[in-house]
Write a protein that holds these residues in place. Structure first.
Motif, short mmCIF file in Angstrom:
data_model
loop_
_atom_site.label_atom_id
_atom_site.label_comp_id
_atom_site.label_asym_id
_atom_site.label_seq_id
_atom_site.Cartn_x
_atom_site.Cartn_y
_atom_site.Cartn_z
N LEU A 26 -24.17 -1.06 -102.70
CA LEU A 26 -24.03 -0.12 -103.81
C LEU A 26 -23.89 -0.87 -105.13
CD1 LEU A 26 -23.61 2.82 -104.75
CD2 LEU A 26 -21.18 2.50 -104.36
N LEU A 72 -20.34 19.41 -98.38
CA LEU A 72 -20.55 19.20 -99.82
C LEU A 72 -20.04 20.38 -100.62
CD1 LEU A 72 -24.10 17.68 -99.58
CD2 LEU A 72 -22.05 16.49 -100.30
N SER A 97 -28.47 11.58 -105.26
CA SER A 97 -27.77 10.46 -104.62
C SER A 97 -26.27 10.69 -104.52
CB SER A 97 -27.99 9.16 -105.39
OG SER A 97 -29.29 9.03 -105.82
N THR A 130 -15.73 3.85 -103.47
CA THR A 130 -17.11 3.96 -103.93
C THR A 130 -17.15 4.04 -105.46
OG1 THR A 130 -17.59 5.18 -101.92
CG2 THR A 130 -19.22 5.30 -103.66
N SER A 178 -16.92 9.32 -95.51
CA SER A 178 -16.16 9.18 -94.27
C SER A 178 -16.17 7.73 -93.80
CB SER A 178 -16.73 10.09 -93.20
OG SER A 178 -18.14 9.97 -93.16
N ARG A 179 -17.16 6.96 -94.25
CA ARG A 179 -17.17 5.53 -93.91
C ARG A 179 -16.54 4.70 -95.03
NH1 ARG A 179 -21.38 2.62 -93.39
NH2 ARG A 179 -20.70 1.32 -91.68
N HIS A 180 -16.87 5.05 -96.28
CA HIS A 180 -16.30 4.35 -97.42
C HIS A 180 -15.47 5.37 -98.17
CE1 HIS A 180 -19.61 1.66 -96.54
NE2 HIS A 180 -20.44 2.65 -96.73
N ALA A 221 -19.17 15.67 -91.52
CA ALA A 221 -19.80 14.94 -92.63
C ALA A 221 -20.27 13.56 -92.19
CB ALA A 221 -18.83 14.82 -93.80
N PHE A 229 -25.77 1.25 -96.91
CA PHE A 229 -24.64 2.09 -97.32
C PHE A 229 -24.19 3.01 -96.19
CE2 PHE A 229 -22.72 5.79 -99.39
CZ PHE A 229 -21.74 5.15 -100.12
N LEU A 230 -25.13 3.57 -95.47
CA LEU A 230 -24.79 4.56 -94.45
C LEU A 230 -24.34 3.92 -93.14
CD1 LEU A 230 -27.60 7.19 -95.01
CD2 LEU A 230 -25.19 7.42 -95.57
N PHE A 254 -31.08 0.18 -99.28
CA PHE A 254 -29.76 0.62 -99.73
C PHE A 254 -29.20 1.69 -98.81
CE2 PHE A 254 -27.46 3.97 -101.96
CZ PHE A 254 -26.27 3.30 -102.17
N ASP A 260 -24.78 13.30 -103.51
CA ASP A 260 -24.52 13.89 -102.18
C ASP A 260 -24.40 12.78 -101.14
OD1 ASP A 260 -24.68 16.38 -103.28
OD2 ASP A 260 -26.77 16.69 -102.74
N LEU A 261 -25.29 11.81 -101.27
CA LEU A 261 -25.30 10.68 -100.33
C LEU A 261 -23.98 9.93 -100.41
CD1 LEU A 261 -27.25 9.02 -98.45
CD2 LEU A 261 -27.72 7.62 -100.44
N LEU A 262 -23.50 9.70 -101.65
CA LEU A 262 -22.25 8.95 -101.83
C LEU A 262 -21.07 9.75 -101.28
CD1 LEU A 262 -22.68 7.51 -105.45
CD2 LEU A 262 -23.30 6.49 -103.28
N ILE A 263 -21.08 11.08 -101.51
CA ILE A 263 -19.96 11.90 -101.04
C ILE A 263 -20.00 12.03 -99.52
CG2 ILE A 263 -18.96 14.22 -101.12
CD1 ILE A 263 -19.78 14.37 -104.03
N LEU A 264 -21.21 12.18 -98.98
CA LEU A 264 -21.32 12.25 -97.51
C LEU A 264 -20.89 10.94 -96.87
CD1 LEU A 264 -24.53 14.08 -96.29
CD2 LEU A 264 -22.16 14.64 -95.89
N GLY A 265 -21.16 9.83 -97.57
CA GLY A 265 -20.78 8.53 -97.03
C GLY A 265 -19.28 8.28 -97.09
N ALA A 280 -32.79 12.14 -103.30
CA ALA A 280 -31.71 11.14 -103.29
C ALA A 280 -32.26 9.73 -103.29
CB ALA A 280 -30.78 11.35 -102.10
N MET A 335 -20.87 -1.50 -99.29
CA MET A 335 -20.30 -1.49 -100.65
C MET A 335 -21.01 -2.48 -101.56
SD MET A 335 -17.90 0.53 -101.52
CE MET A 335 -18.37 1.97 -100.64
#
Lengths: 204, 221
Positions: free
Chosen positions: B4, A51, B76, B92, B85-87, A72, A100-101, A96, B78-83, A83, B1
Motif C-alpha cells: 500500500l 460496507l 479502492s 491502513t 479484517s486483515r489489516h 467481510a 494487500f488482500l 497490489f 471499498d477494497l481498503l475497508i474490506l481488507g 477499484a 502494508m
C-alpha cells in the motif's frame, strides 16, 4: 462454509430500501439477484460485504475457519467501479491487490490470461477501454483467494466472448467450493443458481 | 502494508499525483514574501522561520482533501475497508498518511533550506527550521487525515478540510516556529519546544488515524 442472511434489511441515508431478505448459501452455491432499478440490489451486496451497516436482521458466515472469521474477510466485492488506479499499470494494480488482500491464488500473468488480456500488463489501467477495464477487474478476483464473490453487474460492458469467459470463471469458482452472489439484469449462464427477486423499486 | 505504501508513493509522484503542486505553492508563497515585505534584510531574516512554517503548513494542507477522495471515486476505498479484517483500518490510514507525507510533504522539507536563502536566513536558522518541519509536518498530515476522512463524500471538501484541521494544527505551528526561533536567538532554549513538537507529532500519529478510520467506516455508502 455457509453464508446465511436472516431477515436482512438495508437502508440508504435513513430511507429503508429493502427488508426481510433471507437466503442461505453452502459451498458451491450461487445466488442471482434481479429486480428493478432502485430495488436495492447493490445495497444488498454492500450490506452483505459490511460496507453498509445492517439495518435489520443478520448476515453470518459459519465455519469459515481461522482464515475467514467474518463475512467481510471472506468477500471479494466487485462494485460498479473497478477499484483500480488509472495511473498504475495493469500488472501493478493486480500485484497490489494480491499483496494487500493476501491468500495469493494466481500469478498476475495467469489471471490476465484467464480473462484473455495477456498483452496489456504493462499498460496503464487508464488507457484501457470500458470492457477491458471490467475484465481486468474480474482478473482481480483471481489473484487472491476469497470464498465469497459479491458481483455487482459483473457483465456490464463485456462483449459476448468475455461474457462466456466470465461464466466459465464463475463456474470454476463454484466448482472449487466457492460461493457467489451476483446482482444483474442480464443472464449470467449459471444454471443451478438460486434466484432472488428484489421486491419494489424506486420508480415503480 | 508495504504494498500500500509503495502504491501510494508511486501514485503521488506519477503524473496527476500532485506531489509537485505543494512545492510550487510553497515556492510561490516564499518567493513573493520579500517583494511584499520590502528590502529590509534583517526583518526578512527575523520573520523567515515563521514564513517558511506558514508556507509549508498551507502547502501540506493543499493536497490533503484528496487523500481518501480519489480512492473513494475509483472504488479502492471499498477494497481498503474490506481488507480491514486483515489489516486494522487505522493502520491502513497510518500507512496512507506516511505515503502521502513521503510523496507530497517531504519535498517541502527538502525545499525549505533553499527557500530560506530567499528570506536571508542564517544557515543555523535555516537548518533548525528544516529540522522542525521534518518533525512537525507529519503531525499535520496525521490530523489532516481525520479531516479528509470526514469530508470524503463531499465533492468540494478541500476548504472544509483546511478549516476543520487548522485549529488543531495551530499548536504544531506555535511549537515549530518557537523552536526554529530558539535555534538562532541565543537565550531561548531550543530543546523544550522541539520536544513538545515531537510529542504532538506522536500524539497525532495515534489520534489522527484512529479518528479517520472511524469517520471512513461511518461515511461508507
Amino acid at each position: 462454509m455457509r453464508l446465511t442472511a436472516d431477515n436482512l434489511g438495508g437502508e440508504r441515508g435513513g430511507e429503508p430500501v429493502f427488508d426481510g431478505v433471507s437466503f442461505a448459501l453452502a459451498a458451491g452455491d450461487s445466488l442471482v439477484i434481479t429486480g428493478q432499478n432502485g430495488s436495492g440490489k447493490s445495497t444488498l451486496l454492500r450490506v452483505v460485504a459490511g460496507l453498509l451497516p445492517v439495518a435489520a436482521g443478520t448476515v453470518r458466515l459459519n465455519d469459515g475457519g481461522e482464515d475467514f472469521p467474518d463475512v467481510a474477510s471472506a468477500c471479494h466485492y466487485l462494485g460498479h467501479q473497478n477499484a483500480m488506479k488509472p495511473a498504475l499499470t495493469v500488472a501493478e494494480n493486480l500485484d497490489f491487490r494480491r499483496d494487500f488482500l493476501g491468500h495469493p491464488l494466481m500469478t498476475t500473468e495467469a489471471a490476465l490470461d484467464a480473462v484473455g488480456l495477456d498483452s496489456v500488463g504493462a499498460l496503464p489501467f487508464g488507457y484501457l477501454s470500458t470492457g477491458q477495464r471490467r475484465r481486468i477487474a474480474l482478473a482481480g478476483l483471481l489473484v487472491s483467494f476469497r470464498p465469497v464473490w459479491l458481483l455487482d453487474e459483473p457483465s456490464a460492458g463485456l462483449d459476448l466472448a468475455s461474457e462466456r469467459r466470465l461464466t466459465a470463471l464463475m463456474q470454476g469458482h463454484l466448482a472449487e467450493g466457492g460461493m457467489l452472489i451476483a446482482a444483474t439484469h442480464l443472464p449470467l449462464g449459471l444454471d443451478d443458481a438460486k434466484a432472488l427477486v428484489m421486491p419494489g423499486g424506486g420508480s415503480g | 502494508m508495504l504494498a500500500l505504501y509503495i502504491r501510494d508513493v508511486k501514485l503521488g509522484i506519477r503524473a496527476g499525483g500532485g506531489a509537485l503542486v505543494g512545492v510550487l505553492f510553497f515556492l510561490a508563497v516564499i518567493a513573493v514574501a520579500p517583494f511584499a515585505i520590502g528590502p529590509d534584510a534583517n526583518l526578512l531574516a527575523r520573520i523567515g522561520p515563521a514564513m517558511l512554517w506558514i508556507g509549508a503548513l498551507l502547502a501540506s494542507l493543499l493536497g490533503l482533501d484528496r487523500l481518501f477522495q480519489v480512492d473513494r471515486e475509483d472504488g479502492s476505498l471499498d477494497l481498503l475497508i474490506l481488507g480491514s479484517s486483515r489489516h486494522m483500518l487505522p493502520l491502513t490510514v497510518f500507512v496512507k498518511c506516511l505515503a502521502h507525507w513521503t510523496a507530497s510533504v517531504l519535498p517541502l522539507v527538502v525545499a525549505a533550506p533553499v527557500l530560506g536563502l530567499l528570506m536571508n536566513m542564517s544557515p543555523l536558522a535555516t537548518f533548525a527550521t528544516a529540522l522542525t518541519l521534518l518533525a512537525g509536518t507529519p503531525a499535520i498530515v496525521f490530523i489532516g487525515a481525520a479531516g479528509a476522512a470526514v469530508a470524503v463524500s463531499l465533492p468540494r471538501g478541500g476548504l472544509l478540510v483546511s478549516v476543520l484541521v487548522l485549529p488543531l494544527v495551530i499548536p504544531v505551528l506555535i511549537f515549530g516556529v518557537s523552536a526554529s526561533y530558539a535555534a538562532s536567538t541565543q537565550p531561548d532554549p531550543f530543546l523544550p519546544p522541539f520536544l513538545m513538537l515531537c510529542a504532538l507529532m506522536l500524539f497525532f500519529a495515534v489520534i489522527g488515524p484512529l479518528a479517520a478510520a472511524v469517520a471512513l467506516k461511518g461515511a461508507s455508502d
